[in-house]
Design an enzyme around this catalytic site. Sequence first.
Site, mmCIF file in Angstrom:
data_model
loop_
_atom_site.group_PDB
_atom_site.id
_atom_site.type_symbol
_atom_site.label_atom_id
_atom_site.label_comp_id
_atom_site.label_asym_id
_atom_site.label_seq_id
_atom_site.Cartn_x
_atom_site.Cartn_y
_atom_site.Cartn_z
ATOM 1 N N HIS A 47 -9.570 1.290 5.003
ATOM 2 C CA HIS A 47 -8.287 1.476 5.696
ATOM 3 C C HIS A 47 -8.505 2.437 6.868
ATOM 4 O O HIS A 47 -9.287 3.391 6.763
ATOM 5 C CB HIS A 47 -7.245 2.035 4.721
ATOM 6 C CG HIS A 47 -5.855 1.965 5.269
ATOM 7 N ND1 HIS A 47 -5.398 2.858 6.221
ATOM 8 C CD2 HIS A 47 -4.846 1.099 5.042
ATOM 9 C CE1 HIS A 47 -4.154 2.531 6.543
ATOM 10 N NE2 HIS A 47 -3.796 1.471 5.837
ATOM 11 N N GLY A 103 2.596 2.265 10.909
ATOM 12 C CA GLY A 103 3.561 3.352 10.770
ATOM 13 C C GLY A 103 4.256 3.729 12.066
ATOM 14 O O GLY A 103 4.868 4.781 12.160
ATOM 15 N N ASN A 114 0.863 -1.185 0.000
ATOM 16 C CA ASN A 114 0.000 0.000 0.000
ATOM 17 C C ASN A 114 0.899 1.235 0.000
ATOM 18 O O ASN A 114 1.486 1.571 1.029
ATOM 19 C CB ASN A 114 -0.906 -0.022 1.237
ATOM 20 C CG ASN A 114 -1.771 1.218 1.339
ATOM 21 O OD1 ASN A 114 -1.826 2.027 0.409
ATOM 22 N ND2 ASN A 114 -2.454 1.370 2.470
ATOM 23 N N TRP A 115 0.987 1.861 -1.164
ATOM 24 C CA TRP A 115 1.900 3.011 -1.292
ATOM 25 C C TRP A 115 1.344 4.265 -0.623
ATOM 26 O O TRP A 115 2.043 5.279 -0.528
ATOM 27 C CB TRP A 115 2.173 3.300 -2.768
ATOM 28 C CG TRP A 115 2.992 2.250 -3.466
ATOM 29 C CD1 TRP A 115 3.493 1.093 -2.922
ATOM 30 C CD2 TRP A 115 3.406 2.259 -4.839
ATOM 31 N NE1 TRP A 115 4.191 0.386 -3.879
ATOM 32 C CE2 TRP A 115 4.157 1.078 -5.069
ATOM 33 C CE3 TRP A 115 3.230 3.135 -5.898
ATOM 34 C CZ2 TRP A 115 4.719 0.768 -6.310
ATOM 35 C CZ3 TRP A 115 3.781 2.828 -7.136
ATOM 36 C CH2 TRP A 115 4.526 1.659 -7.337
ATOM 37 N N LYS A 116 0.078 4.222 -0.214
ATOM 38 C CA LYS A 116 -0.567 5.401 0.394
ATOM 39 C C LYS A 116 -0.383 6.606 -0.547
ATOM 40 O O LYS A 116 -0.470 6.430 -1.752
ATOM 41 C CB LYS A 116 -0.048 5.624 1.813
ATOM 42 C CG LYS A 116 -0.177 4.331 2.651
ATOM 43 C CD LYS A 116 0.022 4.506 4.113
ATOM 44 C CE LYS A 116 -0.166 3.167 4.821
ATOM 45 N NZ LYS A 116 -0.062 3.273 6.270
ATOM 46 N N SER A 166 3.460 -2.169 10.396
ATOM 47 C CA SER A 166 4.909 -2.213 10.593
ATOM 48 C C SER A 166 5.538 -3.555 10.235
ATOM 49 O O SER A 166 6.428 -4.039 10.934
ATOM 50 C CB SER A 166 5.260 -1.819 12.029
ATOM 51 O OG SER A 166 4.854 -0.488 12.279
ATOM 52 N N GLU A 216 -5.399 -4.934 10.577
ATOM 53 C CA GLU A 216 -4.369 -3.902 10.759
ATOM 54 C C GLU A 216 -4.645 -3.147 12.049
ATOM 55 O O GLU A 216 -5.424 -2.181 12.046
ATOM 56 C CB GLU A 216 -4.411 -2.898 9.603
ATOM 57 C CG GLU A 216 -3.999 -3.443 8.270
ATOM 58 C CD GLU A 216 -3.379 -2.346 7.397
ATOM 59 O OE1 GLU A 216 -2.255 -2.564 6.927
ATOM 60 O OE2 GLU A 216 -3.988 -1.292 7.205
ATOM 61 N N GLU A 235 -6.857 4.798 7.866
ATOM 62 C CA GLU A 235 -6.600 6.206 7.531
ATOM 63 C C GLU A 235 -7.799 6.821 6.823
ATOM 64 O O GLU A 235 -8.010 8.031 6.893
ATOM 65 C CB GLU A 235 -5.309 6.310 6.688
ATOM 66 C CG GLU A 235 -4.085 6.010 7.552
ATOM 67 C CD GLU A 235 -2.874 5.484 6.800
ATOM 68 O OE1 GLU A 235 -2.842 5.540 5.556
ATOM 69 O OE2 GLU A 235 -1.945 4.982 7.473
ATOM 70 N N GLY A 253 2.870 -1.153 4.356
ATOM 71 C CA GLY A 253 2.887 0.276 4.037
ATOM 72 C C GLY A 253 4.293 0.744 3.731
ATOM 73 O O GLY A 253 4.828 0.512 2.641
ATOM 74 N N GLY A 254 4.937 1.371 4.710
ATOM 75 C CA GLY A 254 6.251 2.000 4.517
ATOM 76 C C GLY A 254 7.266 1.134 3.786
ATOM 77 O O GLY A 254 7.938 1.608 2.863
HETATM 78 P P1 13P Z 1 3.066 0.377 7.781
HETATM 79 O O1 13P Z 1 3.578 -0.907 7.176
HETATM 80 O O2 13P Z 1 3.811 1.584 7.292
HETATM 81 O O3 13P Z 1 2.920 0.285 9.255
HETATM 82 O O4 13P Z 1 1.574 0.588 7.195
HETATM 83 C C1 13P Z 1 0.662 -0.454 7.297
HETATM 84 C C2 13P Z 1 -0.528 -0.096 6.506
HETATM 85 O O5 13P Z 1 -1.278 0.787 6.878
HETATM 86 C C3 13P Z 1 -0.759 -0.815 5.249
HETATM 87 O O6 13P Z 1 -2.026 -0.562 4.742
#
Ligand code: 13P
Length: 253
Positions: free
Chosen positions: A98, A174, A11-13, A214, A168, A100, A235-236
């Site tokens: 998600h 994050g 997930n590149w956000k 994470s 999640e 977010e 994510g990251g």
């Molecule tokens: P991180 O891997 O950066 O914690 O993000 C997880 C995430 O929200 C994937 O959708």
Amino acid sequence: MSSHHPLVIGNWKMNPATSAEAKALFLAVRKKVKRDAPVSVVVAPPFPFIPDLSRLSPGGRLPLAAQDVFYEDAGAYTGEVSGSMLASLGVSYVIIGHSERRALGETDAQVNKKILACLRRKLTAVVCIGERERDLRGDFFSVVEGQLRALCTGLSARQLAAVVIAYEPIWAIGTGKTATPEDVKEMQLFITSVLVKLYDRALGKRMRIIYGGSVKPDNAAALHEAGGMQGFLVGGASLKADDFGAIITSVIS
Ligand code: 13P
């Protein structure tokens, strides 16, 4: 246990900044995906990069996910993107609910409608659930159960079987704080038990449940082996092709 290959979604956000960077990252990730490897790898770029990346992925070697979808098919909905638009661009997965997006106001009822929109267009919905924080009494289990019940509303077992559930926990997103493999295993069993209660054992066994929060190259193998889930939502670490490649390798046993 699901009979699918493990699923690893990046997930590149809201990254990277330009289409050129997105293409470079996509090509670098594609190199990490070996043909015939027993793993399904998907990347979820921001909407504007989807057409360019779709052209770089002939045959769907590295399928694309969108990070959201609207639940109506067309009409006066400024700023929204429909499932038919995504399907026409070759998108095959959609991340829904998600945390977010929920933090920006998305509700359980909207999440449910978005799943139905994906099912209409044969897009695989990847539905995120997870508690904001953990408490010693275990009240967070009821939070997760409430989200699960809401997302399942009106869905037949057959429809739900086409959905991927992404657990999640918000406190792990994050933050560098990861759920332990034992926490992940416990939640996999809990989610499965709720699905068995709502549907039946056959569905509980078939469902794909993945973990996000994470996930990094140094914890992915332990989370995968002992966590009992069928993959990761990353994510990251999905923004660095080498790190993402190491995570992909860790789920191929
Ligand atoms: P991180 O891997 O950066 O914690 O993000 C997880 C995430 O929200 C994937 O959708």
